[in-house]
Scaffold this active site. Structure first.
Site, PDB file in Angstrom:
ATOM      1  N   HIS A   1       0.825  -1.208   0.000  1.00 20.23           N
ATOM      2  CA  HIS A   1       0.000   0.000   0.000  1.00 20.23           C
ATOM      3  C   HIS A   1       0.861   1.261   0.000  1.00 20.23           C
ATOM      4  O   HIS A   1       0.561   2.225  -0.689  1.00 20.23           O
ATOM      5  CB  HIS A   1      -0.904  -0.030   1.231  1.00 20.23           C
ATOM      6  CG  HIS A   1      -1.973   1.010   1.222  1.00 20.23           C
ATOM      7  ND1 HIS A   1      -3.179   0.827   0.589  1.00 20.23           N
ATOM      8  CD2 HIS A   1      -2.011   2.250   1.759  1.00 20.23           C
ATOM      9  CE1 HIS A   1      -3.915   1.910   0.747  1.00 20.23           C
ATOM     10  NE2 HIS A   1      -3.232   2.793   1.449  1.00 20.23           N
TER      11      HIS A   1
ATOM     12  N   HIS B   1     -10.635   2.566  -1.114  1.00 17.48           N
ATOM     13  CA  HIS B   1     -10.823   2.109   0.258  1.00 17.48           C
ATOM     14  C   HIS B   1     -11.622   0.812   0.200  1.00 17.48           C
ATOM     15  O   HIS B   1     -12.700   0.702   0.769  1.00 17.48           O
ATOM     16  CB  HIS B   1     -11.512   3.185   1.106  1.00 17.48           C
ATOM     17  CG  HIS B   1     -10.812   3.429   2.397  1.00 17.48           C
ATOM     18  ND1 HIS B   1     -11.453   3.772   3.552  1.00 17.48           N
ATOM     19  CD2 HIS B   1      -9.495   3.336   2.727  1.00 17.48           C
ATOM     20  CE1 HIS B   1     -10.565   3.913   4.531  1.00 17.48           C
ATOM     21  NE2 HIS B   1      -9.373   3.645   4.048  1.00 17.48           N
TER      22      HIS B   1
ATOM     23  N   ASP C   1      -1.093  15.144   5.123  1.00 15.95           N
ATOM     24  CA  ASP C   1      -2.135  14.532   5.946  1.00 15.95           C
ATOM     25  C   ASP C   1      -1.635  13.199   6.479  1.00 15.95           C
ATOM     26  O   ASP C   1      -0.700  12.614   5.951  1.00 15.95           O
ATOM     27  CB  ASP C   1      -3.410  14.341   5.131  1.00 15.95           C
ATOM     28  CG  ASP C   1      -3.248  13.278   4.071  1.00 15.95           C
ATOM     29  OD1 ASP C   1      -2.350  13.433   3.222  1.00 15.95           O
ATOM     30  OD2 ASP C   1      -3.996  12.298   4.091  1.00 15.95           O
TER      31      ASP C   1
END
Lengths: 233, 732
Positions: free
Chosen positions: B46, B92, B265
């Protein structure tokens, strides 16, 4: 017209409202913060849509206890004009500046679709630029828009001509039981109500999203043009 | 679970024996638990793209209008007037199967942060969703949760959800896909990047508090699903759109000052990846003191804090003299603000907690020696072209079946749960045009945006399917009159350790690259989601269909000139492009004949470009009243969709076809557009001059879709059939 828009944490249609007021009145509104404890000189206070405080309690319940609501209440008591749209309407009912409550939509889902409103009372600053019985388009975007009040309260609202708008179908047909005509299941199809002095108005749909000809429709303009006529002395 | 660091624990964290050996070599000792955690998430598929990087590098990423391509939080392109569009799509998938509402909601939250991190105000959300067999209760549960989750998050943060796509196929039964895209607008001179700079500058944490949610989420999404998927529910994060909304406003307010040096973020792998990436990109060291991290729970360890994927958090490097300005803004918005570290000259990431050094890792090898695999590949031979197929049902029956089938049925039930108008700039709502259109505030300009992919084509021929996905996105933007600018890709595939999957991946990227080059449509951001595969107790493992979802944007100078599906009365219909009657892998073949066979339609990139550029030029000249590309379901479905959208009917001419009638009406030929025009003669004349295939197709009028052979279906009847599927499935 000197307008102020109250911003709560979680308000999200303040920019839409600001654009609409600027476009129709030619004057930029003042943005007010929920913690403010005094107001500038204003003709109109607008409580816009959104999810104040996340609406994690009841929709509008926390916003109704913000410091600025004391000022809004005093302003209304002095005869000032207050408009609450969507979450702003929910806050006005929670603050008991308007009667009734907004419950979860009858279908238990968020509704984002065209709504059609029929003008029920046109002797107010909010509705004077429509004729009684006019039908106009206004987008719905809410999860809790199911207007509810006691039968006695509903009778009183009707008796005092304080129902501003009702949900109807595109062709104007009124049917409180039909999800096409009355999408969120509001009692007596009520979409917007007025205070006893008709200077506080709350409604669920978003006329502020239909004011710009460049975006295809101007159905919402009369709300703002009527206010401008009434409030620009 | 025992937490003694050894090869066995490393394997449980998803590191192979060789990868663990590399960790030992870099560290020169056995790593601490926190260090092992950091390596395992940074080297997860990922975060590291270890299987995909060699292929991704082949995609075109540059153009004069590209300001930042892949490598930043999102892609940035010039849209004129000193403004930039900032956009990206991200998956997601695994969380959305385990816990559909929160999985989808936090997917939206994550992609929003990638965009506003760069200084852009998010102005639109889109999504690309794939679900399993709709008749299964598990699919209905997933649809319900995903749609509520996307709406619940997007509606609350006040970013309109304006577009997207949905497909169904049993290959997604145990592994639905939720790909979320955000588009934002920023000033070109106010783009914020993540590379940290300035030794001694404070590292600041803002947003929500850190809890134990989502620990090892990145690792979970780097492994196949098995029958124990439900036990992984605690690794799914919980979203708080209200806090996200505050974070957007606070960050944009701070960005209007000059306080920020770098910002990132905290997404997958949370504090670990944001700290490592910021310091790594800036070539500096970073020291974190976890005692100062705002915590939601007591007794959290360094390992838990570094690996937590709690949502709505950001990490920033500030100018030291501006720290208090920043603090005041975040306190105004009731958000946590904490100085949690400092930039150092050590070139290490050092993590302290309760007076102990819990991790001390050299940053360069953590990044540079991250695994990179040239995985073995096998390439399936593309299927032969479909032979002649007889029409078993007739045109009218086929049309009604297609209009009501899951892949073509009206999505209104879904869209009506998403606020598509908030922001006051939405010019074309979902379904009104081939791409959604949002005006750029303060200008006349519009951004057109879409998400597209046809997984059944990709399954049959990944290279053609990859090219087709890009071409369709380009076509959808073109059909509104906008100029396509750039692409974000969300590559969803199965287990890359299986050669046939890796072959699909490489081939799809090859096709995408070819299309992007031919159409001047660079890839500026993206995300890869592998291991979308469900292993069954029997030992069988079911991969999803290869799904390289393409998100794309374009720009139109004058939003009032944008074109939608709505046809006026008394217009002529014109067909641009050539219909050969491509029924291979078509919806007609699947829904009418129950066959998924043949080669997908030919993607002729030269014709695509020529036809699309012509259509756009005609829209710019004001010669087009409505336009719709031919896609799923073919010509007749395209025309029916225009009739349903406008409530105006049409009479089609006798078909000119060198193929069978049903192939002409339902073939999914590419590079074709149906246009409604009041200047048919001039338009046809200009097309002929430009060597663009063109035909008169019919005339609008009445309320029925009428064919020469006698078929006549009213807009109302078609709408009824088209609208039935979702409410019937979901509102029982």
């Amino acid at each position: 017209m000197k307008a102020g828009i109250v911003v709560f944490p979680g308000t999200n249609r303040e920019r839409d409202m600001e654009q609409a007021l600027r476009l129709v009145s030619g004057k930029a509104p003042t943005m007010l913060w929920h913690r403010d404890t005094s107001l500038p000189d204003l003709d109109l206070i607008v409580l816009p849509g959104g999810f104040s405080f996340g609406d994690y309690l009841r929709s509008g319940a926390m916003g109704a206890h913000s410091p600025i609501l004391r000022e809004v209440r005093a302003f209304a008591e002095r005869g000032g004009y207050v408009l609450g749209v969507c979450n702003g309407f929910q806050i006005l009912t929670e603050a008991q500046l308007l009667p009734g409550a907004l419950l979860r939509n009858a279908g238990m889902r968020f509704l984002s679709q065209d709504g059609f409103l029929r003008v029920e009372a046109n002797d107010t600053a909010f509705t004077r630029d429509w004729a009684k019985g006019d039908v106009f388009r206004a987008p719905l975007a809410h999860g809790d828009g199911n207007y509810t009040a006691s039968e006695a309260e509903l009778d009183r609202l009707e008796g005092e001509d304080r129902v501003a708008f009702r949900y109807v179908c595109a062709k104007g047909g009124l049917d409180a039981k039909s999800r096409v005509s009355n999408p969120n299941g509001s009692q007596r199809s009520i979409a917007g109500v007025l205070s006893a002095n008709k200077r506080v108005c709350g409604l669920m749909p978003h006329p502020e999203n239909l004011v710009d000809p460049d975006l295809g429709a101007t159905d919402g303009v009369p709300l703002f043009s009527g206010l401008v006529k009434s409030l620009v002395a | 679970m025992s937490m003694i660091v050894n090869a066995e624990l490393a394997a449980r964290f998803g590191l192979s024996a060789e990868e663990y050996q590399k960790v030992l070599d870099i560290m020169g000792r056995v790593p601490s638990l926190t260090e092992l955690g950091i390596f395992s998430v940074m080297w997860s598929e990922h975060c590291s793209y270890k299987s995909s990087r060699v292929h991704l590098k082949t995609l075109p990423t540059k153009a004069p209008w590209v300001i930042h391509g892949p490598g930043e939080n999102a892609g940035v392109v010039d849209i004129g007037d000193g403004l930039a569009a900032v956009f990206k799509m991200e998956s997601h998938n695994h969380p959305s199967f385990i816990e559909p509402y929160q999985g989808a909601a936090t997917g939206v939250g994550g992609i929003l942060r990638d965009v506003f991190t760069m200084g852009a105000r998010p102005v639109a959300n889109l999504n690309a969703l794939r679900f399993g067999d709709p008749s299964l209760p598990v699919t209905q549960r997933v649809i319900d949760g995903v749609v509520r989750g996307i709406g619940g998050y997007g509606n609350c943060v006040g970013v309109p959800t304006v577009g997207g796509e949905i497909n169904f196929h049993p290959a997604y039964n145990g592994n639905p896909l939720v790909n979320a895209m955000t588009v934002g607008i920023a000033s070109q001179d106010k783009i914020f990047l993540s590379a940290a700079a300035g030794i001694g500058n404070p590292v600041v944490y803002v947003g929500s508090k850190t809890g134990r949610d989502g620990i090892h989420g990145a690792t979970m999404s780097s492994a196949e699903f098995d029958e124990h998927a439900a036990s992984k529910r605690p690794t799914v994060q919980v979203g708080d759109p209200f806090t996200e909304k505050l974070l957007i406003e606070a960050c944009l307010e701070l960005m209007a000052t000059d306080a920020i040096v770098a910002i990132q973020d905290m997404g997958a792998a949370g504090l670990t990846s944001s700290a490592v990436e910021m310091a790594g990109k800036g070539g500096v060291g970073i020291e974190l003191d976890l005692d100062h991290v705002p915590q939601r729970e007591t007794g959290m360890t360094a390992y838990e804090m570094m690996l937590s994927e709690s949502q709505e958090r950001m990490l920033m490097v500030l100018k030291p003299e501006r720290t208090e300005v920043a603090r005041a803004i975040f306190e105004k918005w009731d958000l946590d603000f904490a100085i949690v570290g400092v930039l150092t000259d050590t070139a290490h990431i050092t993590v302290k907690h309760l007076g102990t050094v819990e991790a001390d890792i050299p940053l360069a090898p953590l990044a540079d020696e991250a695994p990179l695999y040239h995985r073995p590949m096998t390439h399936a031979k593309p299927p032969a072209r479909l032979g002649t197929v007889a029409d078993p049902v007739g045109v009218e029956h086929a049309l009604l079946t297609l209009l009501g089938c899951p892949d073509l049925a009206s999505r209104a039930w879904v869209w009506n749960q998403y606020d598509s108008g908030v922001g006051g700039q939405t010019a074309r709502r979902p379904g009104a045009a081939d791409a959604a259109i949002v005006r750029v505030e303060g200008t006349k300009r519009g951004l057109a945006m879409t998400t597209d992919c046809t997984p059944r084509y990709c399954q049959a021929d990944p290279r053609a399917g990859g090219a087709q996905a890009v071409a369709e996105a380009w076509r959808n933007i073109t059909a509104t009159g906008a100029l396509p600018l750039a692409v974000t890709d969300n590559l969803n595939f199965g287990n890359p350790e299986k050669p046939e999957i890796m072959g699909q991946f490489a081939d799809a990227i090859k096709g995408m690259g070819e299309a992007c080059r031919a159409l001047d449509f660079p890839v500026v951001s993206g995300n890869v989601s592998l291991y979308n595969q469900t292993s069954h107790p029997s030992g069988l493992s079911q991969p999803i269909l290869p799904t390289p979802a393409i998100g794309a944007i374009g720009v139109i100078e004058d939003v009032t000139k944008a074109i939608g599906l709505g046809m006026p009365d008394h217009a002529e219909l014109v067909l641009i492009g050539e219909i050969r009657g491509e029924l291979g892998q078509s919806l007609w073949l699947r829904e009418i004949c129950h066959r998924e066979e043949g080669a997908p339609p030919i993607v002729d990139l030269h014709a695509e470009r020529r036809n699309g550029d012509f259509v756009r030029s005609m829209i710019a000249k004001g010669r087009v009243e409505a336009c719709h590309d031919i896609a799923d379901g073919g010509l007749l479905v395209a025309v029916a969709e225009m009739v349903m959208a406008s409530g105006i009917g049409c009479h089609l001419d006798k078909p000119h076809y060198g193929t069978s009638l049903h192939a002409y009406y339902f073939g999914e030929d590419q590079a074709c557009y149906v246009i409604a025009t009041k200047h048919a003669a001039a338009l046809i004349d200009e097309a002929e001059k430009a060597h663009v295939p063109v035909r008169h197709l019919g005339r609008t009028g009445g309320t029925n879709l009428v064919l020469k052979d006698g078929m006549s279906l009213s807009a109302e009847r078609m709408r009824e059939v088209n609208a039935a599927f979702f409410p019937k499935l979901m509102e029982r």
